[in-house]
Scaffold this active site. Structure first.
Site, PDB file in Angstrom:
ATOM      1  N   SER A 109       0.831  -1.190   0.000  1.00  0.00           N
ATOM      2  CA  SER A 109       0.000   0.000   0.000  1.00  0.00           C
ATOM      3  C   SER A 109       0.877   1.256   0.000  1.00  0.00           C
ATOM      4  CB  SER A 109      -0.902  -0.017   1.225  1.00  0.00           C
ATOM      5  OG  SER A 109      -1.679   1.148   1.234  1.00  0.00           O
ATOM      6  N   GLY A 110       0.572   2.186  -0.897  1.00  0.00           N
ATOM      7  CA  GLY A 110       1.326   3.434  -0.968  1.00  0.00           C
ATOM      8  C   GLY A 110       2.537   3.370  -1.879  1.00  0.00           C
ATOM      9  N   THR A 114      -1.570   2.988  -8.101  1.00  0.00           N
ATOM     10  CA  THR A 114      -2.655   3.720  -8.752  1.00  0.00           C
ATOM     11  C   THR A 114      -2.095   4.858  -9.607  1.00  0.00           C
ATOM     12  OG1 THR A 114      -4.127   3.105  -6.976  1.00  0.00           O
ATOM     13  CG2 THR A 114      -4.793   4.980  -8.309  1.00  0.00           C
ATOM     14  N   ASN A 159      -1.305   5.469   3.259  1.00  0.00           N
ATOM     15  CA  ASN A 159      -1.448   6.169   1.988  1.00  0.00           C
ATOM     16  C   ASN A 159      -2.657   7.097   2.079  1.00  0.00           C
ATOM     17  OD1 ASN A 159      -1.819   6.967  -0.656  1.00  0.00           O
ATOM     18  ND2 ASN A 159      -1.919   4.895  -1.517  1.00  0.00           N
ATOM     19  N   SER A 162      -5.475   5.824  -0.506  1.00  0.00           N
ATOM     20  CA  SER A 162      -5.338   4.383  -0.628  1.00  0.00           C
ATOM     21  C   SER A 162      -6.561   3.779  -1.311  1.00  0.00           C
ATOM     22  CB  SER A 162      -5.156   3.774   0.757  1.00  0.00           C
ATOM     23  OG  SER A 162      -4.906   2.404   0.637  1.00  0.00           O
ATOM     24  N   SER A 163      -6.306   2.919  -2.295  1.00  0.00           N
ATOM     25  CA  SER A 163      -7.415   2.236  -2.972  1.00  0.00           C
ATOM     26  C   SER A 163      -7.990   1.227  -1.992  1.00  0.00           C
ATOM     27  CB  SER A 163      -6.909   1.497  -4.205  1.00  0.00           C
ATOM     28  OG  SER A 163      -6.087   2.328  -4.986  1.00  0.00           O
ATOM     29  N   GLY A 386      -2.799  -2.716  -2.171  1.00  0.00           N
ATOM     30  CA  GLY A 386      -1.536  -3.403  -1.927  1.00  0.00           C
ATOM     31  C   GLY A 386      -1.519  -4.166  -0.603  1.00  0.00           C
ATOM     32  N   GLU A 388      -0.926  -5.092   2.971  1.00  0.00           N
ATOM     33  CA  GLU A 388      -0.816  -4.163   4.096  1.00  0.00           C
ATOM     34  C   GLU A 388      -0.723  -4.845   5.456  1.00  0.00           C
ATOM     35  OE1 GLU A 388      -3.970  -1.434   3.130  1.00  0.00           O
ATOM     36  OE2 GLU A 388      -5.497  -2.692   4.014  1.00  0.00           O
TER      37      GLU A 388
HETATM   38  N1  ATP Z   1       5.334   8.401  -9.726  1.00  0.00           N
HETATM   39  C1  ATP Z   1       5.021   9.136  -8.666  1.00  0.00           C
HETATM   40  N2  ATP Z   1       5.448  10.412  -8.602  1.00  0.00           N
HETATM   41  C2  ATP Z   1       5.149  11.168  -7.554  1.00  0.00           C
HETATM   42  N3  ATP Z   1       4.425  10.753  -6.504  1.00  0.00           N
HETATM   43  C3  ATP Z   1       3.993   9.498  -6.493  1.00  0.00           C
HETATM   44  C4  ATP Z   1       4.255   8.617  -7.577  1.00  0.00           C
HETATM   45  N4  ATP Z   1       3.700   7.438  -7.299  1.00  0.00           N
HETATM   46  C5  ATP Z   1       3.096   7.577  -6.107  1.00  0.00           C
HETATM   47  N5  ATP Z   1       3.269   8.806  -5.600  1.00  0.00           N
HETATM   48  C6  ATP Z   1       2.751   9.335  -4.321  1.00  0.00           C
HETATM   49  O1  ATP Z   1       2.417   8.256  -3.494  1.00  0.00           O
HETATM   50  C7  ATP Z   1       1.049   8.258  -3.164  1.00  0.00           C
HETATM   51  C8  ATP Z   1       0.535   6.850  -3.108  1.00  0.00           C
HETATM   52  O2  ATP Z   1       0.516   6.286  -4.391  1.00  0.00           O
HETATM   53  P1  ATP Z   1      -0.650   5.340  -4.868  1.00  0.00           P
HETATM   54  O3  ATP Z   1      -1.962   5.826  -4.387  1.00  0.00           O
HETATM   55  O4  ATP Z   1      -0.477   5.120  -6.299  1.00  0.00           O
HETATM   56  O5  ATP Z   1      -0.294   4.022  -4.062  1.00  0.00           O
HETATM   57  P2  ATP Z   1      -0.919   2.568  -4.235  1.00  0.00           P
HETATM   58  O6  ATP Z   1       0.198   1.658  -4.528  1.00  0.00           O
HETATM   59  O7  ATP Z   1      -2.031   2.609  -5.197  1.00  0.00           O
HETATM   60  O8  ATP Z   1      -1.416   2.255  -2.781  1.00  0.00           O
HETATM   61  P3  ATP Z   1      -2.727   1.488  -2.265  1.00  0.00           P
HETATM   62  O9  ATP Z   1      -2.401   0.046  -2.325  1.00  0.00           O
HETATM   63  O10 ATP Z   1      -2.874   1.978  -0.894  1.00  0.00           O
HETATM   64  O11 ATP Z   1      -3.841   1.896  -3.151  1.00  0.00           O
HETATM   65  C9  ATP Z   1       0.395   9.116  -4.219  1.00  0.00           C
HETATM   66  O12 ATP Z   1      -0.760   9.715  -3.732  1.00  0.00           O
HETATM   67  C10 ATP Z   1       1.494  10.131  -4.511  1.00  0.00           C
HETATM   68  O13 ATP Z   1       1.486  11.136  -3.553  1.00  0.00           O
HETATM   69 MG    MG Z   2      -3.997   2.401  -5.103  1.00  0.00          MG
END
Ligand code: ATP
Ligand code: MG
Length: 1042
Positions: A109-110, A114, A159, A162-163, A386, A388
């Protein structure tokens, strides 16, 4: 042969781009490499076909349109690793191989899953074309993100966005690669979040968006208060998220609903449900004599109003339940009153059901907006929640981590395991690589029997528990202990159990497992919602309570288990190990050598060996398997890959060159037409001039520094030619006339009178005319080549073979610069003013044009008048004769290019192995023409058509005036003329739309409006026809059928 490193093109090196290049692949080496790169702001690194991305938590500068352009169509080794490279690769593979593609994004997660998914969607949207319908689909695909995130994402401690649901998003494409549809599947929304959140976490974003962003009217209508007023929001005490503007996001969410096509009244209902749930949550219960009682009945009215139900009925259904009971042989329904805890549970169940069904509705409405009647190609993106680990991990984490465990399985199946199994199959010697196969953990969770997995035990316990089964969780823990207590990845502790996942140990709190797994919505609540006055709400509860009762209800865990396994068995996760081996046959690399292209004649194995040797691959670098060849070091394979990409690059350049030439020719064609327009109806044309093409620079200024010296450094030359200039006594002298965007230059030659170069002949700029100073140009009406440039100071009488071309270019430039049309006048008595020189000079001279014998002008100077006599030319109304179609022009250019390549250059891929080439060139390229039908006739045996031997020797490019030796081969290769066919009975006929002049002996020529017999229409575009007793080929698009 020098061995080049595939990465040598990258500008900056930080660690290695692809970690298969690490000399030792250990965890430390991998982490170290990632760190090195991360420190240099490189977040992407490959490990074979897998892209690793490290969350930078800041905006990196390499996600702009520039990068989109850079990665589009680029070879993998050309640019640093990037999500765009991966996406481009998928997109291209889909288009070229016609195969569906899929990307699995996994990570805790994070980690940035996404965000990565959104970059993928954005890239596809940018690089793919499409009309307005496709644009609409793209917009929906992009807008689905804010909508689904508003309802499906939340702030967690890991996050801020977070999705809280899993999503598999398929973008569907037309055969042309335009995204014209899509489909979303969603997985197990974490609906427990609707009714409670941990500390420092929030409910789903939509709640805060609504509270912050609602208009005054909406606040009033929906009873919006501050978030701490609502029980469903105030348990965690967290309402704000850094860097999030809930109010702005609300507008975006509403806009997304609009784009997706959710009608206005339904949008209102959606918000009404969201608010209704909040108000529902504020209904609390007290314990009154073992029964749950609504604490404040006042609080019933508002949620009941928002949901369109009767408040009394709501109260009733929250505090009691109909139970079926069997009494003797009969079953009977009795009303059971609930206790306080059961009442709370019932209220929460209703809230969760409403929310989850609303979420499903939103997903469905996106699907409806982009669904396609049939699927062609697709790229799927799997973005789930993700892995967690929290302080307290409940049933939701158990499900989420299970899905991640399954994903890891896919990953292993597709990479490590499949590869090693293949070695065994192929009889390759190899050293096994140790890896942890997490199937054992998956089995621990999902096994049905022998021993039953955790989910099976859980379902069994749930099937036997009552309404809110006190003690069920305890029973579960006991049963788990008995069933899997000795499993090496399982431990129990006093209030739960520990699973040793692939990603680490997680201890789960058993509390609530049974209740959350049961996930049944009591019929009472369904009935209640089916009594809503709102159609929309009723449509969310479509169950038929009279028939749907039977059978064991599905549980949350069985649902997620099914979804996860469906996803895997969908076959979407096709083998993508592009770099791990060479496929059977020679298809991919056959183009590398002349012997293997278009096909290798001989045993396949020999062909493969031939290829490997052609790139000087060392013997110890590969092993021949039974059906494949295995290459040990990826670098060696990159060598092949790179050679292949380079070949393709060459071909791309050939096509590009052909295209440019074609464009240039088209421009000339157009110019020529414009030129004849200038003279049309005003001047007779030279008999040989009309179909001469323009080339502009007849002096070859590139190689003439003595002339170029008068021009600015990169001044463009529109036209340059040697002309005759006539002086006051009509004596002619040679001048070099140059036209550029800056003006007209007249250059002469003079003997140097002084200095070290005395006596030498030198170029001198005799005159430079700016466009502003030119007042007009005059010409005779006869076919001579004279023209007078009228300028402010004095005029110039000039004679040039290429006057038409010059005038055409001059008038264009003149108009560009002065914004006026150049005056061109025609007359057979022309006047020109001569330059004042010293005392004498000045005054005017006259040129008179008369009819005389011959096509060459005869000059007779007499005093101040020059008389010019010349025979009649072509009628004044002669216009440029042929207007060629694009296809034909392209044909010539391509033909010349392909022939150029036969002269030692790379061979152009042709033949059955290259359907692409067939499609693209079949009509324009001459080689693609059909052989004439019927058995070969004597004297007209045709082999494949030999190429034109010289690149200048193309159709109508003879204007380039190449020396004759360039044509010499032509005679050699020409097939003997086809024998005259017997007259045939009248069949279909067609009328020529344009003139066509045959370019070869087997072609026929005709004038516009000629009628010809149509012998054969061939899909290649080269039809066979007959005219004037001659049968031959012609381009089908030059005629219309009659
Ligand atoms: N390529 C990137 N560039 C800049 N910031 C990023 C990038 N990828 C992720 N982040 C930062 O990290 C945060 C978390 O990313 P994201 O929501 O994609 O995580 P996730 O893997 O989908 O997590 P989850 O499993 O909780 O959904 C984003 O809101 C953003 O602030
Ligand atoms: Mg996500």
């Amino acid at each position: 042969m020098a061995k080049y490193h595939w990465q040598s093109q990258n500008v900056k090196q930080s660690g290695v781009d692809d970690m298969v290049l690490l000399s030792k692949i250990t965890e430390d080496a991998i982490v170290d490499n990632l760190k090195k790169r991360y420190m240099d702001d490189y977040i992407f690194t490959y490990i074979g076909p897998v892209l690793i991305s490290v969350n930078p938590f800041k905006q990196m500068p390499y996600f702009t349109d520039r990068e989109i352009e850079l990665y589009q169509g680029a070879a993998q080794y050309e640019n640093p690793p990037h999500i765009y490279a991966l996406t481009d690769n998928m997109y291209r593979n889909m288009m070229i191989d016609g195969e569906n593609q899929c990307v699995i994004i996994s990570g805790e997660s994070g980690a940035g899953k996404t965000v990565a998914a959104k970059y993928i969607m954005g890239y596809i949207s940018k690089v793919s074309g499409g009309g307005s319908k496709v644009q609409h689909v793209k917009e929906i695909i992009l807008q689905s993100n804010p909508l689904l995130e508003a309802f499906g994402n939340a702030k967690t401690v890991r996050n801020n966005n977070s999705s809280r649901f899993g999503k598999y998003f398929e973008i569907q494409f037309s055969r042309g690669g335009e995204p014209d549809g899509g489909k979303i599947s969603n997985f197990l929304l974490e609906k427990s979040r609707v009714v409670s959140q941990n500390e420092n976490e929030r409910n789903f974003h939509i709640y805060y968006q609504l509270i912050e962003g609602a208009s005054a009217q909406q606040r009033e209508a929906l009873g919006i208060m501050t978030p701490d007023y609502y029980y469903y929001l105030n348990q965690s005490g967290t309402y704000k998220v850094d860097g999030t503007n809930d109010s702005k996001d609300f507008q975006e969410t509403m806009e997304a609903m609009q784009v997706i096509g959710i009608p206005g009244d339904i949008q209102t209902q959606v918000l009404q449900i969201v608010a209704g749930i909040l108000h529902l949550g504020n209904i609390s219960f007290i314990e009154a004599g073992n029964y749950g009682q609504v604490e404040s009945t006042d609080l019933l009215a508002f949620p009941a109003y928002l949901l369109g139900i009767d408040p009394n009925r709501l109260q009733d259904k929250l505090t009691s339940r109909k139970m079926d009971s069997k009494w003797g042989g009969k079953s009977e329904s009795i009303n059971v009153t609930l206790n306080q805890e059961q009442a709370n549970y019932t209220r929460d169940a209703l809230a969760k059901a409403l929310y989850a069904r609303l979420f499903d509705y939103l997903v469905e409405s996106i699907n409806k907006a982009i669904q396609k009647p049939y699927e062609e190609f697709s790229i799927g993106v799997l973005d789930i929640y993700g892995f967690e680990i929290f302080q307290r991990n409940g049933f939701e984490q158990f499900c989420i981590n299970f899905v991640n465990e399954k994903l890891q399985q896919i990953f292993i199946e597709l990479t490590l395991k499949a590869e090693q199994e293949e070695y065994v199959q192929e009889g390759i010697k190899w050293t096994p690589i140790e890896y942890f196969n997490n199937k054992i953990v998956c089995d621990l969770i999902e096994n049905k029997l022998n021993p039953p997995g955790i989910m099976s035990v859980l379902d069994d316990v749930c099937a036997t528990m009552h309404a809110k089964g006190e003690g069920a969780d305890g029973t579960l823990l006991q049963k788990l202990q008995a069933a899997v207590g000795t499993h090496e990845h399982f431990n129990s502790w006093n209030s739960g159990f520990v699973i040793h996942h692939y990603a680490g140990k997680v201890s789960y709190d058993i509390n609530g497992f049974c209740e959350r797994n049961r996930d049944v919505l009591f019929p009472d609540l369904i009935e209640l919602m089916q009594s809503s006055e709102f159609n929309f709400i009723r449509s969310l509860f479509p169950e038929n309570l009279n028939t749907d009762k039977k059978g064991r209800p599905t549980t949350a865990s069985s649902k997620i288990k099914k979804q996860a396994n469906d996803l895997i068995s969908q076959g979407t996760f096709a083998d993508q190990r592009r770099y791990l081996f060479l496929g059977p046959g020679l298809d991919s690399y056959a183009i590398l050598t002349a012997e293997t292209w278009p096909c290798w004649r001989g045993p396949e194995q020999q062909g493969v060996l031939h290829l490997l040797r052609s790139v000087n691959m060392d013997n110890d670098q590969y092993q021949m398997g039974r059906t494949k060849v295995f290459v040990k070091n990826p670098e060696s394979l990159f060598l092949l890959e790179e050679m292949r990409e380079r070949k393709f690059d060459t071909f791309a350049r050939i096509i590009q060159k052909a295209w440019r030439k074609f464009i240039a020719r088209k421009k000339y064609e157009q110019m020529r037409e414009e030129a004849s327009d200038i003279l049309y109806n005003s001047k007779e044309r030279r008999k040989n001039s009309i179909n001469r093409n323009f080339v502009g620079d007849y002096l070859g200024l590139e190689q003439r520094p003595e002339l170029r010296q008068f021009l600015a450094k990169r001044e463009r030359v529109d036209f340059a030619d040697s002309v005759n200039k006539f002086d006051r006594r009509f004596k002619s002298i040679k001048r070099d006339l140059i036209l550029t965007p800056k003006g007209i230059y007249l250059i002469g030659r003079e003997k140097v009178k002084k200095g070290p170069e005395k006596g030498q002949i030198k170029e001198v700029l005799k005159r430079k005319m700016e466009f502003g100073g030119i007042s007009s140009v005059s010409l005779s009406t006869r076919q001579d080549d004279f023209f007078i440039l009228h300028e402010a100071q004095y005029d110039s009488l000039l004679e040039s073979n290429f006057k038409t071309e010059f005038l055409s270019l001059l008038s264009k430039r003149y108009e560009e610069v002065t914004k006026r049309k150049l005056t061109i006048s025609f007359g057979d008595r022309l006047e020109f003013r001569v330059k004042k020189e010293g005392w004498g000079g000045g005054g005017t001279r006259i040129v008179v044009f008369q009819k005389g014998p011959g096509d060459v002008a005869q000059l007779k100077p007499g005093g101040k008048t020059l008389s010019v006599t010349i025979g009649d030319g072509l009628p004044k109304s002669s216009s440029s004769l042929y207007r060629r179609t694009a296809a034909l022009l392209l044909k010539h250019t391509l033909r010349s290019l392909s022939s150029a390549h036969q002269n030692g250059g790379a061979k152009f891929p042709r033949g059955p192995h290259n359907p692409q080439a067939d499609i693209t060139y079949s009509s324009p390229q001459k080689q693609g023409r059909p052989l004439q039908g019927g058995p070969p006739k004597l004297g007209s045996q045709r082999g494949p058509r030999p190429p034109a031997p010289n690149q200048y020797n193309q159709g109508n490019l003879d204007f380039l005036n190449v020396p004759d030796q360039g044509m010499s081969g032509k005679v050699w290769f020409r097939p003997p003329p086809a024998p005259k066919p017997q007259p045939r009975p009248q069949g279909p006929r067609c009328r020529a739309l344009y003139q066509y002049v045959g370019q070869d002996t087997d072609e026929i020529s005709f004038e516009a409006n000629d009628v010809l017999d149509l012998v054969k229409e061939d899909p290649s575009g080269w039809w066979t026809g007959r005219i004037g007793g001659k049968e031959g080929l012609f381009p089908g698009n030059y005629v219309e059928k009659i």
